[in-house]
Every structure is written in C-alpha cells, then in structure tokens.
Design an enzyme around this catalytic site. Structure first.
Site, PDB file in Angstrom:
ATOM      1  CG  ASP A 107      -1.844   1.142   1.294  1.00 59.77           C
ATOM      2  OD1 ASP A 107      -1.962   1.862   0.280  1.00 59.77           O
ATOM      3  OD2 ASP A 107      -2.453   1.338   2.353  1.00 59.77           O
ATOM      4  CG  ASP A 317      -2.578   5.192  -5.042  1.00 56.06           C
ATOM      5  OD1 ASP A 317      -1.783   4.240  -4.931  1.00 56.06           O
ATOM      6  OD2 ASP A 317      -3.692   5.197  -4.506  1.00 56.06           O
TER       7      ASP A 317
END
Length: 435
Positions: A107, A317
């Site tokens: 993550d 991201d």
C-alpha cells in the site's frame, strides 16, 4: 538517470507466494515481480467472473480510494483515512528467521507494515499460516518508550502494554482495523536479507480484509514504511513499470517489474519535483494542466486567475485504477477530448464512467499530455481509455472533490522512478512487457 525502485498505488499489491521470485541487478538494487490481482496467477483471481465484472471491481476500488485522501486531524498532527480493499498488485515477502512467507497487499498510501500473528485473539478468517513471533530467533518487540514508538505516535494511535511494549492501532475509513505490537524482525526480499525492519505484529483485526491477505506492506514515504527502512541497504530510490490491464479476450500471467535501488533510465526521461504534503506518506506532485491536441486546459483558481497553481496538488498512486481530477478540470478536459474525437458517444454498460465510445469508431486519437511542474508526460490511447467490454472503451478519468490522483491506467507502459533523496519523480515511455 539512475533510480532505486520499490504497487501501486499509490498502493500496490505485492506478490508473496510460495517461491521467492526476486533477483539482484547488483549490490545496490533488487528487482521483484509485481502481479496484478486479476492475473490468472493471482490468488485473488476468480475464474467465474467476467472481464467486465473484474474491471468493475477495480473501478469501484478507485472511487473507494478517493476517500482515503481526506485528512482528519489528530491533535496537532494529521492522519489519512485508508480503505484497505484497494490493492492492485501482489508481492513476495518473508518475515523472520526461519523465514515465513506472507501474501500481503502493498500500500503506497500507508507506512507501517503489519501482518496477522499468533496468538490471533480476534482476527479475520485467514487461509494461510499465521506468523508465530516465538518461532523467529530475530523477532523483538519495540519498547513503548523507544524513539520508534514515539515517532509512530504522530501518525498512528499508540499505547503501552503491561509488558511495556509499544502497541499500535490502525483504523480505516470503512471501520476495519488492526491492533497489535510494534516489532522488529528480519525480512527477505528476493535473495536479500534485511535486518531489524520495523512492522506491526497484529493480534486483533476485523473488517473487509480478504482471507488470502496476510497483512499490509506500507510503501509510503513515512519514516517507518518499508521503502524508507530499506535505504539502509540500497539507495533511496525505487521504480516500477506497469504492464497493460488484461484485455477482454484473455487473461494475463505476465508480471510488472519493480526495482528497489539504482536503475538506469537511459535517455528521454522527464522529471518533476516530489512535494512534501501534510503527511510524508503520500507522493505528491504538481499538476499544471492537461492538453488535448493543441487545446490546453490549466488548473486555476476561477475566482483569481492570477493565483499560482498550488504545489503538490496531485498524488501518484499505483493502487488506484482511474485518474481523478478536480471537477472543473475534468469537465473541461472531457469536453476538449469529446470535441477532438468528434464521434458519437454511447453509455457505459456498467454505468460507472462518463465518456464512452465504440472502440472501432475512434480511428484517430488526439495527443493527450499531462503537464507537471517541469515534466510533460504524453499519454497513449491505453492510458486515456479503458476497454470495458468487447467493443466499448471509456475514459479512464473521473472527477473528485478530494485531492486529485494519477492512477495506474495513466501509468501503464511508463517507467516511473521515485528519487527520494533528491525529491524527484521521473517518467519514461517504455514497453513494460519487454523489461
């Protein structure tokens, strides 16, 4: 230019299966494979789902991800909410001595890595074998009066156990949580053994975590993310190259590449500054505008057009599928694209995306460029549109009222390097399947 590389996005999922598949390019770098969660070789792959269903789930994870960038205050500091169900790639990582292989979601939107540990007092259903800290000769709990515990308290809820060990509590926007002991142990990436890596040994967990997940690997920019900790072993850089999303007539078992440490980008690289945000976790850049052919749409304050573009106004991201733009910029970009293509639009069969076409009708694709501070990144057709069914493609962008995000579809077939020492993010157009 050389970069050390580390998934997406801006949360990646890291492939941690039953064999270690990393290899060294040299003493100052480590290469690993990234496997998309919908690849046929992924433990998340569901053969009963259609392509449209798999894509629909990925798109929904993009909208869920937008929620995690809304910051909430914690005293005088800030904490970012995170939805855990957004990993897109998998990675191989082992903890302890002897090593214990863990399947984890990597993550880029969090820092502290954690995994479920024995004795798991309250845990979500997990199909793998839990890590037993008592079985590892190199495991150590972190003291609650240590520098590490004190540093983590600025971004996590921490406390002191009856044994004076540092306890962490990680909560997510959907109500999921993880609670356990901040610890150190040896980890293995590829063939490299890395000592004294800080992570969370979790004994209480609940929420929407999948049974195949052993935990979360934090790849953000904070002090105790995996990325920040391994700079003791390789230079403070990482890079990855994401292959295209599997298309409608097949499923992919190919892997993307990620490199921790130095990587030679060669010529034709463009770079933009990484900007420090409120929290160090996220990778911020400055988006100035987007061009469609000769039409440029700039980010601006409509109440004051002379006001400069705010620095660090976008997050990169790899764990978010769509690229999310501010509503006004998105509307102008969509209108410019629609005018340039000049073909009749159709509705998205999944009723998720706004601008869709029959793929065969779009014979000429206008040049689309994202303008960052000091770097113009040209996007291909596969970066701008995503195939949602056999004959239909839709714009892989959407609007958001939160901070904008450059998602992984816009990053496909670009070699992307994060130079954390010099605070630069670099892009190079690349055929990632040939790497």
């Amino acid at each position: 230019m050389a970069f050390p590389s580390l998934a997406l996005a801006t949360t990646l999922a890291i492939f941690s299966f039953y064999t270690v598949d990393g290899s060294f390019a040299g003493d100052d770098s480590l290469t690993i494979n990234l496997l998309h969660r919908d690849s046929i070789d992924s433990p998340f792959y569901d053969g009963s789902m259609t392509f449209s269903q798999r894509l629909g789930h990925a798109l929904q994870r993009s909208f869920n991800n937008a929620k995690r960038y809304k910051c909430v205050t914690k005293g005088s500091t800030y904490k970012a909410d995170l939805i855990p169900d957004h990993g897109e790639f998998l990675m191989n990582i082992s903890f302890g001595n002897p090593s214990h292989i863990v399947l984890a979601i990597a993550d880029t939107g969090s820092d502290l890595s954690w995994m479920q540990c024995k004795p798991c007092i309250q845990c979500y259903n997990h199909t793998g074998i839990l890590f037993n800290p008592k079985s590892s000769s190199t495991y150590e709990p972190v003291g609650c009066k240590s520098k590490t515990c004190n540093a983590l308290s600025s971004s996590l809820d921490t406390s002191c156990s009856s044994r004076k060990n540092c306890q962490f509590f990680e909560s997510y926007a959907d109500g999921s949580f993880s609670n356990g002991t901040v610890s150190t142990d040896t980890i293995t990436l590829g063939k490299r053994v890395l000592k004294n890596i800080v992570f969370g040994c979790s004994f209480y967990n609940d929420g929407v975590f999948q049974p195949t997940w052993g935990g979360i690997i934090g790849l953000g920019g904070g002090e105790y993310s995996l990325v920040s900790q391994i700079i003791k072993y390789v230079p403070a850089k990482f890079s990855y190259c994401l292959i295209p999303f599997p298309d409608t007539n097949g499923i992919s078992n190919k892997t993307s590449k990620m490199v921790f440490g130095n990587f030679d980008f060669g010529p034709n690289v463009v770079s933009t500054p990484l900007v420090q945000g409120i929290t160090k976790t996220f990778y911020h850049v400055t988006l100035e505008g987007i061009s469609v052919g000769d039409t440029r749409v700039d980010i601006r304050d409509h109440s004051n057009s002379s006001k400069p573009v705010p620095k660090g106004n976008m997050i990169v991201d790899s764990g978010t599928t769509l690229t999310m733009l501010p509503s006004k910029l998105y509307n102008e970009f969509e209108r410019a694209l629609k005018d340039a293509i000049n073909v009749r639009t159709i509705k998205d069969p999944q009723k998720t995306l706004d601008l869709c076409y029959r793929s065969a009708k779009v014979t000429k694709m206008p040049k689309v460029t994202m303008h960052f501070d000091g770097a113009d990144v040209e996007l291909s057709r596969e970066n701008v549109f995503v195939t949602v069914s056999k004959h239909i493609m839709c714009l892989a962008f959407s609007s958001t009222t939160s901070i904008p995000v450059m998602g992984n579809l816009a990053q496909i077939n670009h070699l992307i390097g994060y130079d954390l020492e010099n605070k630069m993010l670099s892009f190079k157009t690349t055929d990632c399947q040939k790497m």
